[in-house]
Write a protein that holds these residues in place. Structure first.
Motif, short mmCIF file in Angstrom:
data_model
loop_
_atom_site.label_atom_id
_atom_site.label_comp_id
_atom_site.label_asym_id
_atom_site.label_seq_id
_atom_site.Cartn_x
_atom_site.Cartn_y
_atom_site.Cartn_z
N LEU A 140 0.83 -1.21 0.00
CA LEU A 140 0.00 0.00 0.00
C LEU A 140 0.85 1.25 0.00
O LEU A 140 1.78 1.37 0.79
N LYS A 141 0.47 2.20 -0.84
CA LYS A 141 1.04 3.54 -0.69
C LYS A 141 0.13 4.33 0.24
O LYS A 141 -1.06 4.05 0.32
N ALA A 142 0.70 5.31 0.93
CA ALA A 142 -0.12 6.14 1.82
C ALA A 142 0.49 7.53 1.92
O ALA A 142 1.70 7.71 1.75
N TYR A 143 -0.37 8.49 2.18
CA TYR A 143 0.06 9.87 2.41
C TYR A 143 -0.03 10.14 3.91
O TYR A 143 -1.07 9.86 4.53
N VAL A 144 1.04 10.63 4.50
CA VAL A 144 1.10 10.84 5.95
C VAL A 144 1.49 12.28 6.26
O VAL A 144 2.38 12.84 5.61
N CYS A 145 0.81 12.85 7.25
CA CYS A 145 1.23 14.15 7.75
C CYS A 145 1.24 14.07 9.28
O CYS A 145 0.32 13.54 9.88
N ARG A 146 2.34 14.56 9.88
CA ARG A 146 2.48 14.48 11.33
C ARG A 146 2.44 15.88 11.93
O ARG A 146 2.94 16.82 11.32
N PHE A 184 -12.39 9.59 -5.78
CA PHE A 184 -11.30 10.23 -6.52
C PHE A 184 -9.92 9.84 -6.01
O PHE A 184 -8.91 10.28 -6.54
N GLY A 185 -9.89 9.01 -4.96
CA GLY A 185 -8.63 8.40 -4.57
C GLY A 185 -7.75 9.22 -3.63
O GLY A 185 -8.07 10.32 -3.25
N TRP A 186 -6.63 8.60 -3.29
CA TRP A 186 -5.77 9.10 -2.22
C TRP A 186 -4.90 10.29 -2.60
O TRP A 186 -4.34 10.95 -1.75
N THR A 187 -4.77 10.59 -3.91
CA THR A 187 -3.95 11.74 -4.31
C THR A 187 -4.78 13.00 -4.55
O THR A 187 -4.23 14.06 -4.82
N PHE A 188 -6.10 12.88 -4.46
CA PHE A 188 -6.98 14.03 -4.72
C PHE A 188 -6.65 15.17 -3.74
O PHE A 188 -6.60 14.95 -2.53
N LYS A 195 -5.57 0.42 -3.82
CA LYS A 195 -4.43 -0.49 -4.03
C LYS A 195 -3.78 -0.33 -5.40
O LYS A 195 -3.50 -1.30 -6.10
N GLY A 196 -3.57 0.90 -5.81
CA GLY A 196 -2.87 1.15 -7.07
C GLY A 196 -3.75 1.10 -8.31
O GLY A 196 -3.28 1.41 -9.40
N THR A 197 -5.01 0.71 -8.17
CA THR A 197 -5.89 0.72 -9.35
C THR A 197 -6.38 2.16 -9.57
O THR A 197 -6.29 3.01 -8.69
#
Length: 244
Positions: free
Chosen positions: A28-34, A50-54, A78-80
Motif C-alpha cells: 500500500l502507498k499512503a500519504y502521511v502528515c504528522r 477520486f482516490g488518495w492523491t486528490f 491499491k494502485g488501481t
C-alpha cells in the motif's frame, strides 16, 4: 438519465501544496502528515472515489495533523485507477464492483499495525468521505481497534440489523440536499441506531448542503456554504477530540 451518484463538481480547483509525504506500507502507498510535536494519537482518513492523491483529501489529512494527530490516508484502491470526472457514469456500477467500500478490512489492519509499530500510536480514530464514509461505517461495525469514527455522507447501505451495532462512538454527517442520500434514509438510520446501538453516536444534517460539501479547500468554498462547511469540519474534529 440518473444523476452522478457521488460526483460533485471537481472542475476548477485551486492548486494545493501538501505538507506531508508518501510512504509505502507493504503493498500500500499512503500519504502521511504528522504534527510538529510528539503524539500517540492518530487518525486514518478514507478517501472518496477520486482516490488518495486528490488534493481535497490531502488538505483534510493536513488539517487533522494540524489538530495534533498523526494522520494517514492510504490508497484503499491499491494502485488501481480511481474514478475521474472524465469517466462515464454508465460504467460506475462496474467500477464499484472492483472498488467495494466493504472490502477494506485487510488494508485497515495493515495501516493500524503501521501506526502502532512505526508511529507509536495508541489511540486511533477514522474519518471517511463519501465512498470513504461507507468504508468507515463498515469498519466501525467490524474493527474494535478504531476508537472513534466519522462517516461523512457515506451512502447508507440497505437494511440488515448488523448495520447498526457499532463497536465505538460514530458520528454521521450528511448534507440536506445530497441527491444520493434521502432524508428518509437518514431518519431510518437514526431509528435503527436508537434500537441497536450501544455506544455513543450522532447524526447531523447540514442545511442546503450537497454531496461532498465538507472537503472543499477554503479558496474553493462558496460564501453561502462556507459556514456549514466550517461547522461540519469543526464537528468532525470535535468528535475525534472527544474520543481519541
Amino acid at each position: 438519465q440518473m444523476a452522478d451518484p457521488f460526483l460533485y463538481n471537481t472542475g476548477e480547483r485551486s492548486h494545493y501544496g501538501c505538507l506531508g509525504h508518501e510512504v509505502q506500507i507493504e503493498y500500500l502507498k499512503a500519504y502521511v502528515c504528522r504534527p510538529s510535536f510528539f503524539t500517540d494519537k492518530a487518525v486514518i482518513v478514507v478517501h472518496d472515489v477520486f482516490g488518495w492523491t486528490f488534493p481535497d483529501i490531502r488538505y483534510i489529512v493536513d488539517l487533522m495533523a494540524g489538530h495534533g494527530y498523526i494522520t494517514i490516508c492510504p490508497d484503499f484502491f491499491k494502485g488501481t485507477k480511481p474514478w475521474t470526472s472524465a469517466d462515464h457514469w454508465a460504467d460506475f456500477r462496474d467500477w464499484m464492483k472492483d472498488h467495494d467500500p466493504m472490502k477494506v478490512d485487510k488494508e485497515a489492519d495493515l495501516v493500524l499495525k503501521y501506526l502502532k509499530d512505526q508511529c507509536g500510536a495508541k489511540k486511533i480514530g477514522i474519518v471517511g468521505f463519501s465512498w470513504g464514509g461507507m468504508a468507515v461505517h463498515h469498519l466501525m461495525l467490524k474493527n474494535p481497534q478504531l476508537t472513534a469514527g466519522v462517516s461523512l455522507y457515506g451512502r447508507i447501505i440497505r437494511d440488515s440489523e448488523e448495520r447498526y451495532s457499532l463497536l465505538n462512538p460514530t458520528f454521521f454527517i450528511f448534507g440536506e440536499k445530497d441527491h444520493t442520500i434521502s432524508l428518509d434514509q437518514i431518519f431510518l438510520l437514526e431509528d435503527k441506531l436508537k434500537q441497536y446501538c450501544k455506544v455513543p453516536y450522532k447524526i447531523k444534517v447540514y442545511p442546503g448542503q450537497v454531496h461532498g460539501f465538507a472537503q472543499l479547500k477554503p479558496e474553493d468554498m462558496k460564501p453561502d456554504d462556507k459556514p456549514y462547511i466550517e461547522e461540519a469540519r469543526r464537528d468532525m474534529i470535535d468528535w475525534i477530540k472527544m474520543f481519541v
